[in-house]
Design a protein around this motif. Structure first.
Motif, PDB file in Angstrom:
ATOM      1  N   UNK A 182       0.771  -1.407   0.066  1.00  0.00           N
ATOM      2  CA  UNK A 182      -0.014   0.046   0.001  1.00  0.00           C
ATOM      3  C   UNK A 182       0.797   1.269   0.201  1.00  0.00           C
ATOM      4  N   UNK A 183       0.334   2.431  -0.273  1.00  0.00           N
ATOM      5  CA  UNK A 183       1.098   3.556  -0.030  1.00  0.00           C
ATOM      6  C   UNK A 183       1.878   3.942   1.178  1.00  0.00           C
ATOM      7  N   UNK A 184       1.216   3.315   2.196  1.00  0.00           N
ATOM      8  CA  UNK A 184       1.659   3.574   3.705  1.00  0.00           C
ATOM      9  C   UNK A 184       2.673   2.463   4.281  1.00  0.00           C
ATOM     10  N   UNK A 185       2.394   1.283   3.728  1.00  0.00           N
ATOM     11  CA  UNK A 185       2.919   0.124   4.386  1.00  0.00           C
ATOM     12  C   UNK A 185       2.839  -1.175   3.582  1.00  0.00           C
ATOM     13  N   UNK A 186       3.703  -2.306   3.894  1.00  0.00           N
ATOM     14  CA  UNK A 186       3.483  -3.332   3.051  1.00  0.00           C
ATOM     15  C   UNK A 186       2.816  -4.530   4.200  1.00  0.00           C
ATOM     16  N   UNK A 187       1.779  -5.204   3.804  1.00  0.00           N
ATOM     17  CA  UNK A 187       1.072  -6.185   4.643  1.00  0.00           C
ATOM     18  C   UNK A 187       1.078  -7.451   4.064  1.00  0.00           C
ATOM     19  N   UNK A 188       1.876  -8.032   4.953  1.00  0.00           N
ATOM     20  CA  UNK A 188       1.953  -9.811   4.614  1.00  0.00           C
ATOM     21  C   UNK A 188       0.528 -10.385   5.214  1.00  0.00           C
ATOM     22  N   UNK A 189       0.007 -10.993   4.312  1.00  0.00           N
ATOM     23  CA  UNK A 189      -1.324 -11.645   4.951  1.00  0.00           C
ATOM     24  C   UNK A 189      -1.460 -13.224   4.828  1.00  0.00           C
ATOM     25  N   UNK A 190      -1.582 -13.781   5.802  1.00  0.00           N
ATOM     26  CA  UNK A 190      -2.169 -15.083   5.644  1.00  0.00           C
ATOM     27  C   UNK A 190      -3.857 -15.233   5.625  1.00  0.00           C
ATOM     28  N   UNK A 191      -4.219 -15.649   4.631  1.00  0.00           N
ATOM     29  CA  UNK A 191      -5.744 -15.716   4.531  1.00  0.00           C
ATOM     30  C   UNK A 191      -6.404 -17.071   4.792  1.00  0.00           C
ATOM     31  N   UNK A 192      -7.059 -17.264   5.815  1.00  0.00           N
ATOM     32  CA  UNK A 192      -7.421 -18.703   6.165  1.00  0.00           C
ATOM     33  C   UNK A 192      -8.941 -19.129   5.439  1.00  0.00           C
ATOM     34  N   UNK A 193      -9.056 -19.780   4.514  1.00  0.00           N
ATOM     35  CA  UNK A 193     -10.166 -20.077   3.989  1.00  0.00           C
ATOM     36  C   UNK A 193     -10.836 -21.235   4.551  1.00  0.00           C
ATOM     37  N   UNK A 194     -11.373 -21.118   5.609  1.00  0.00           N
ATOM     38  CA  UNK A 194     -12.069 -22.166   6.657  1.00  0.00           C
ATOM     39  C   UNK A 194     -13.630 -22.064   6.380  1.00  0.00           C
ATOM     40  N   UNK A 195     -14.400 -22.800   7.115  1.00  0.00           N
ATOM     41  CA  UNK A 195     -15.919 -22.706   7.055  1.00  0.00           C
ATOM     42  C   UNK A 195     -16.436 -21.453   7.425  1.00  0.00           C
TER      43      UNK A 195
ATOM     44  N   UNK B 150      18.236  -1.117   1.365  1.00  0.00           N
ATOM     45  CA  UNK B 150      18.491   0.082   2.180  1.00  0.00           C
ATOM     46  C   UNK B 150      16.864   0.906   1.979  1.00  0.00           C
ATOM     47  N   UNK B 151      15.870  -0.001   1.953  1.00  0.00           N
ATOM     48  CA  UNK B 151      14.674   0.621   1.589  1.00  0.00           C
ATOM     49  C   UNK B 151      14.015   0.678   3.171  1.00  0.00           C
ATOM     50  N   UNK B 152      13.663   1.488   3.699  1.00  0.00           N
ATOM     51  CA  UNK B 152      12.791   1.852   4.764  1.00  0.00           C
ATOM     52  C   UNK B 152      11.368   1.950   4.628  1.00  0.00           C
ATOM     53  N   UNK B 153      10.583   0.796   4.936  1.00  0.00           N
ATOM     54  CA  UNK B 153       9.219   0.999   4.544  1.00  0.00           C
ATOM     55  C   UNK B 153       8.414  -0.285   5.611  1.00  0.00           C
ATOM     56  N   UNK B 154       7.392   0.388   6.548  1.00  0.00           N
ATOM     57  CA  UNK B 154       6.754  -0.457   7.442  1.00  0.00           C
ATOM     58  C   UNK B 154       6.308  -1.750   7.071  1.00  0.00           C
ATOM     59  N   UNK B 155       6.401  -2.777   7.882  1.00  0.00           N
ATOM     60  CA  UNK B 155       5.778  -4.014   7.416  1.00  0.00           C
ATOM     61  C   UNK B 155       4.666  -4.734   8.290  1.00  0.00           C
ATOM     62  N   UNK B 156       3.489  -4.914   8.125  1.00  0.00           N
ATOM     63  CA  UNK B 156       2.636  -5.380   8.874  1.00  0.00           C
ATOM     64  C   UNK B 156       2.293  -6.998   8.651  1.00  0.00           C
ATOM     65  N   UNK B 157       2.008  -7.645   9.983  1.00  0.00           N
ATOM     66  CA  UNK B 157       1.720  -9.069   9.487  1.00  0.00           C
ATOM     67  C   UNK B 157       0.276  -9.283  10.038  1.00  0.00           C
ATOM     68  N   UNK B 158      -0.701  -9.903   9.003  1.00  0.00           N
ATOM     69  CA  UNK B 158      -1.909 -10.029   9.294  1.00  0.00           C
ATOM     70  C   UNK B 158      -2.434 -11.449   9.268  1.00  0.00           C
ATOM     71  N   UNK B 159      -3.134 -12.107  10.238  1.00  0.00           N
ATOM     72  CA  UNK B 159      -3.828 -13.418   9.880  1.00  0.00           C
ATOM     73  C   UNK B 159      -5.306 -13.149   9.833  1.00  0.00           C
ATOM     74  N   UNK B 160      -5.766 -13.475   8.768  1.00  0.00           N
ATOM     75  CA  UNK B 160      -7.121 -13.017   8.395  1.00  0.00           C
ATOM     76  C   UNK B 160      -7.990 -14.243   8.317  1.00  0.00           C
TER      77      UNK B 160
END
Length: 311
Positions: free
Chosen positions: A179-192, A238-248
């Motif tokens: 995104x313009x503000x951060x990198x979001x690493x996502x694990x997407x849970x495809x459960x019932x 040498x790239x400074x950019x925020x990283x967020x980890x999301x369990x969805x």
């Protein structure tokens, strides 16, 4: 509609010039949206569309002549790789817009349009002007991919199950949103629907679905690995950019005891507020965002062949 900049190990146009294609995509999309709205069955729009269609064969002939001349000029290859002839090619060939028949709500019109431009997204994510990868047809119907492409803003860049080369070994990650503000690493849970995920620091978690319970591998293991790979690549360049980890898990629940503290857990209880916040992001494309996307793409594996028209 978010932009698909990397799909597994397919060659992508964004790898060619990550600073050019995102803005070009947004411009083309805006133009075609305006054209799409003109397709509503009224006399004025029908007249305008007829004049556009009459011009099409002439443009196609010019394009064919252009490509034949370029084949004879190897020195033009560099220009092709930064998209010098992309405008003509995509504007003429890629956009097949449906007709609006009968009364349609604004949301129905938007969905028709998003479905219509999906083939363009997939082509840009599986070919350049000179190379191509063989795209599996199932991606046109893959619900998780469609979710990330069709539900988020144009300024979000999507890497879907990209294959990174880590110490020369291929490693498939999951979903990365740049995104313009951060990198979001996502694990997407495809459960019932309404399933309950019970987690902890152990290797295996439990999932309760109606009357049964089963085990899965702790998804935070792969999520942490994904975050580490991204972090190391950015640091190397040498790239400074925020990283967020999301369990969805948007249609169920996640209950974790003594789990990792640096992972944002989004389940059915907090999904709507998270989703609306993501969609409300109005920031434009940022230079640092594109720089981060470029260095990540440079560490991805790509499998491709030369396009037939160049042989």
């Amino acid at each position: 509609m978010a932009q698909l900049i990397k799909l597994q190990d397919y060659i992508s146009r964004y790898e060619v010039d990550v600073y050019r294609y995102p803005s070009q995509y947004m411009r083309l999309k805006k133009q075609q949206w305006n054209t799409f709205l003109l397709k509503e069955p009224d006399p004025q729009s029908e007249t305008e569309l007829s004049s556009l269609q009459e011009e099409e064969p002439l443009k196609q002939n010019k394009l064919t002549a252009l490509f034949q001349s370029l084949k004879k000029k190897p020195e033009v290859e560099e220009e092709l790789h930064i998209g010098k002839v992309v405008k003509s090619e995509e504007e003429l060939d890629e956009w097949e817009l449906p007709k609006l028949l009968g009364d349609r709500s604004p949301e129905e019109k938007k969905q028709l349009f998003l479905n219509a431009i999906l083939p363009l997204q997939l082509k840009w994510a599986s070919s350049t002007i000179r190379e191509m990868s063989y795209l599996q047809k199932n991606y046109k119907r893959e619900s998780t991919l469609l979710y990330f492409l069709q539900r988020f803003p144009d300024t979000y860049l999507v890497m879907y199950k990209p294959i990174f080369l880590v110490k020369q070994a291929p490693v498939e990650l999951e979903v990365i949103l740049i995104t313009p503000a951060e990198i979001i690493a996502i694990t997407y849970m495809e459960e019932e629907q309404n399933s309950v995920v019970l987690g902890n620091n152990e290797r295996f978690w439990a999932i309760r679905e109606k009357e049964k319970e089963r085990k899965i591998v702790n998804p935070t293991i792969s999520l942490n690995r994904m975050g580490s790979i991204i972090k190391n690549i950015l640091a190397y360049h040498d790239v400074d950019f925020p990283i967020t980890k999301v369990l969805l898990h948007h249609n169920g629940y996640i209950d974790i005891t003594d789990g990792p503290s640096d992972i944002h857990v989004i389940d059915k209880r907090g999904y709507e507020s998270w989703f609306e916040k993501m969609r409300a992001n109005k920031l434009p494309l940022k230079h640092n965002q594109l720089k981060a996307a470029g260095v990540l793409l440079s560490h991805c594996q790509s499998t491709y062949v030369e396009r037939p028209e160049w042989k």
